[in-house]
Write a protein that holds these residues in place. Sequence first.
Motif, PDB file in Angstrom:
ATOM      1  N   SER A   1     -33.527   8.782  18.645  1.00  0.00           N
ATOM      2  CA  SER A   1     -31.991  10.231  18.492  1.00  0.00           C
ATOM      3  C   SER A   1     -30.996   9.584  17.882  1.00  0.00           C
ATOM      4  N   ALA A   2     -29.932   9.067  17.361  1.00  0.00           N
ATOM      5  CA  ALA A   2     -28.395   8.822  17.222  1.00  0.00           C
ATOM      6  C   ALA A   2     -27.865  10.123  16.872  1.00  0.00           C
ATOM      7  N   GLN A   3     -26.949  10.208  17.527  1.00  0.00           N
ATOM      8  CA  GLN A   3     -26.127  11.255  16.921  1.00  0.00           C
ATOM      9  C   GLN A   3     -23.960  10.608  16.688  1.00  0.00           C
ATOM     10  N   TYR A   4     -23.648  10.526  15.286  1.00  0.00           N
ATOM     11  CA  TYR A   4     -22.232   9.541  15.847  1.00  0.00           C
ATOM     12  C   TYR A   4     -21.641  10.376  15.462  1.00  0.00           C
ATOM     13  N   GLY A   5     -20.465  10.416  15.715  1.00  0.00           N
ATOM     14  CA  GLY A   5     -19.235  11.299  15.933  1.00  0.00           C
ATOM     15  C   GLY A   5     -18.458  12.037  17.359  1.00  0.00           C
ATOM     16  N   PRO A   6     -16.910  11.471  17.082  1.00  0.00           N
ATOM     17  CA  PRO A   6     -16.289  11.935  16.304  1.00  0.00           C
ATOM     18  C   PRO A   6     -16.463  10.956  14.704  1.00  0.00           C
ATOM     19  N   CYS A   7     -16.444  11.174  13.797  1.00  0.00           N
ATOM     20  CA  CYS A   7     -16.367  10.022  12.541  1.00  0.00           C
ATOM     21  C   CYS A   7     -14.916  10.298  12.168  1.00  0.00           C
ATOM     22  N   VAL A   8     -14.228   9.260  11.444  1.00  0.00           N
ATOM     23  CA  VAL A   8     -12.795   8.712  11.121  1.00  0.00           C
ATOM     24  C   VAL A   8     -13.803   8.064   9.947  1.00  0.00           C
ATOM     25  N   SER A   9     -12.857   8.485   8.762  1.00  0.00           N
ATOM     26  CA  SER A   9     -12.452   7.941   7.487  1.00  0.00           C
ATOM     27  C   SER A   9     -11.718   8.014   6.333  1.00  0.00           C
ATOM     28  N   LEU A  10     -10.886   7.150   6.376  1.00  0.00           N
ATOM     29  CA  LEU A  10      -9.762   7.476   5.420  1.00  0.00           C
ATOM     30  C   LEU A  10     -10.193   7.742   3.225  1.00  0.00           C
ATOM     31  N   SER A  11     -10.986   6.763   3.107  1.00  0.00           N
ATOM     32  CA  SER A  11     -11.704   6.634   1.457  1.00  0.00           C
ATOM     33  C   SER A  11     -12.020   8.408   1.762  1.00  0.00           C
ATOM     34  N   ASN A  12     -12.921   8.838   2.910  1.00  0.00           N
ATOM     35  CA  ASN A  12     -13.888   9.902   2.441  1.00  0.00           C
ATOM     36  C   ASN A  12     -13.695  10.667   3.668  1.00  0.00           C
ATOM     37  N   PRO A  13     -12.548  11.418   3.787  1.00  0.00           N
ATOM     38  CA  PRO A  13     -12.650  12.451   5.497  1.00  0.00           C
ATOM     39  C   PRO A  13     -13.049  14.041   5.760  1.00  0.00           C
ATOM     40  N   ALA A  14     -14.419  14.100   3.939  1.00  0.00           N
ATOM     41  CA  ALA A  14     -14.645  14.597   4.606  1.00  0.00           C
ATOM     42  C   ALA A  14     -16.035  14.188   5.777  1.00  0.00           C
ATOM     43  N   LEU A  15     -16.260  13.009   5.965  1.00  0.00           N
ATOM     44  CA  LEU A  15     -17.047  12.680   7.272  1.00  0.00           C
ATOM     45  C   LEU A  15     -16.790  12.246   8.375  1.00  0.00           C
ATOM     46  N   THR A  16     -16.847  13.592   9.186  1.00  0.00           N
ATOM     47  CA  THR A  16     -16.739  13.813   9.987  1.00  0.00           C
ATOM     48  C   THR A  16     -17.994  13.398  11.136  1.00  0.00           C
ATOM     49  N   SER A  17     -19.686  13.147  10.700  1.00  0.00           N
ATOM     50  CA  SER A  17     -20.424  12.825  12.227  1.00  0.00           C
ATOM     51  C   SER A  17     -21.663  12.359  10.930  1.00  0.00           C
ATOM     52  N   GLY A  18     -22.192  11.874  11.653  1.00  0.00           N
ATOM     53  CA  GLY A  18     -23.911  11.677  10.971  1.00  0.00           C
ATOM     54  C   GLY A  18     -24.980  11.493  12.320  1.00  0.00           C
ATOM     55  N   HIS A  19     -25.915  11.436  12.236  1.00  0.00           N
ATOM     56  CA  HIS A  19     -27.066  11.017  12.782  1.00  0.00           C
ATOM     57  C   HIS A  19     -28.036  10.540  11.776  1.00  0.00           C
ATOM     58  N   ARG A  20     -29.338  10.219  13.059  1.00  0.00           N
ATOM     59  CA  ARG A  20     -30.432   9.637  12.273  1.00  0.00           C
ATOM     60  C   ARG A  20     -31.488   9.652  13.665  1.00  0.00           C
ATOM     61  N   ALA A  21     -32.561  10.080  12.876  1.00  0.00           N
ATOM     62  CA  ALA A  21     -33.780  10.154  13.854  1.00  0.00           C
ATOM     63  C   ALA A  21     -34.864   9.443  13.696  1.00  0.00           C
ATOM     64  N   ILE A  22     -36.108   8.640  14.484  1.00  0.00           N
ATOM     65  CA  ILE A  22     -37.232   8.091  13.897  1.00  0.00           C
ATOM     66  C   ILE A  22     -38.442   7.928  15.324  1.00  0.00           C
ATOM     67  N   SER A  23     -39.145   7.602  14.557  1.00  0.00           N
ATOM     68  CA  SER A  23     -40.318   7.812  16.044  1.00  0.00           C
ATOM     69  C   SER A  23     -41.735   6.811  15.352  1.00  0.00           C
ATOM     70  N   VAL A  24     -41.782   5.471  16.252  1.00  0.00           N
ATOM     71  CA  VAL A  24     -42.399   4.591  15.553  1.00  0.00           C
ATOM     72  C   VAL A  24     -43.364   4.433  16.430  1.00  0.00           C
ATOM     73  N   LEU A  25     -44.726   4.080  16.231  1.00  0.00           N
ATOM     74  CA  LEU A  25     -45.788   3.593  17.575  1.00  0.00           C
ATOM     75  C   LEU A  25     -45.768   1.670  17.292  1.00  0.00           C
ATOM     76  N   SER A  26     -45.165   1.451  18.793  1.00  0.00           N
ATOM     77  CA  SER A  26     -45.358  -0.006  18.728  1.00  0.00           C
ATOM     78  C   SER A  26     -45.974  -0.387  19.478  1.00  0.00           C
ATOM     79  N   PRO A  27     -46.698  -1.423  19.316  1.00  0.00           N
ATOM     80  CA  PRO A  27     -47.837  -2.215  19.735  1.00  0.00           C
ATOM     81  C   PRO A  27     -47.689  -3.003  20.148  1.00  0.00           C
ATOM     82  N   GLY A  28     -48.173  -3.182  21.917  1.00  0.00           N
ATOM     83  CA  GLY A  28     -47.743  -3.822  22.454  1.00  0.00           C
ATOM     84  C   GLY A  28     -46.302  -4.484  22.748  1.00  0.00           C
ATOM     85  N   PHE A  29     -46.231  -3.551  23.811  1.00  0.00           N
ATOM     86  CA  PHE A  29     -44.450  -3.572  24.190  1.00  0.00           C
ATOM     87  C   PHE A  29     -44.464  -3.332  25.572  1.00  0.00           C
TER      88      PHE A  29
END
Length: 184
Positions: A65-93
Amino acid sequence: MIKSLRTFVATLMTLVSALALLVLGPAGTASAGVLDVTCTPPSSNSITYNPPLTRTPQDVTIGVSAQYGPCVSLSNPALTSGHRAISVLSPGFSCLELLNSGSVTFTITWNTGQTSTVSANYSATVVGAALVDVRTGTVTSGLFAGSTVLQTTTGPATDVLLCTAGLGTVSGIYSLVTLEITSL
């Protein structure tokens, strides 16, 4: 007790980040291009391992689970944050894989509803007391497609070092994140 633990963890993460900056220097852009977006701490990445990692390879469910922010974008000023999340089974880890290099694809969903899919190479190393993961690549689709990516995560290395020595386990890793996406 919980408040003092949180204060201790926040102070530890600040010290680890400062140490990484002293050793590695500040993150720079991958080219002399235009910075599309930059996200700085308290941007964070939290990884959980179930069951906890040991030196012995086993099937492990990895949650990210990643949370991005504060973010600054001059080309897209409305962009201030982001996120990503994933769950995966990894065999033999095992925890030995935490210090490997490889490639990864992930998608960031921005607060604007837009997405950026990133393909990157990564390399994880221990620098002093910090586990530093550096990812370099490109945005392959979505917002900022064709731009270069530099993401650096920095967290404590204690559990990883103990595990790789056969003296402990790793149930999770919490890291601070710096992300730069730069157009050429």
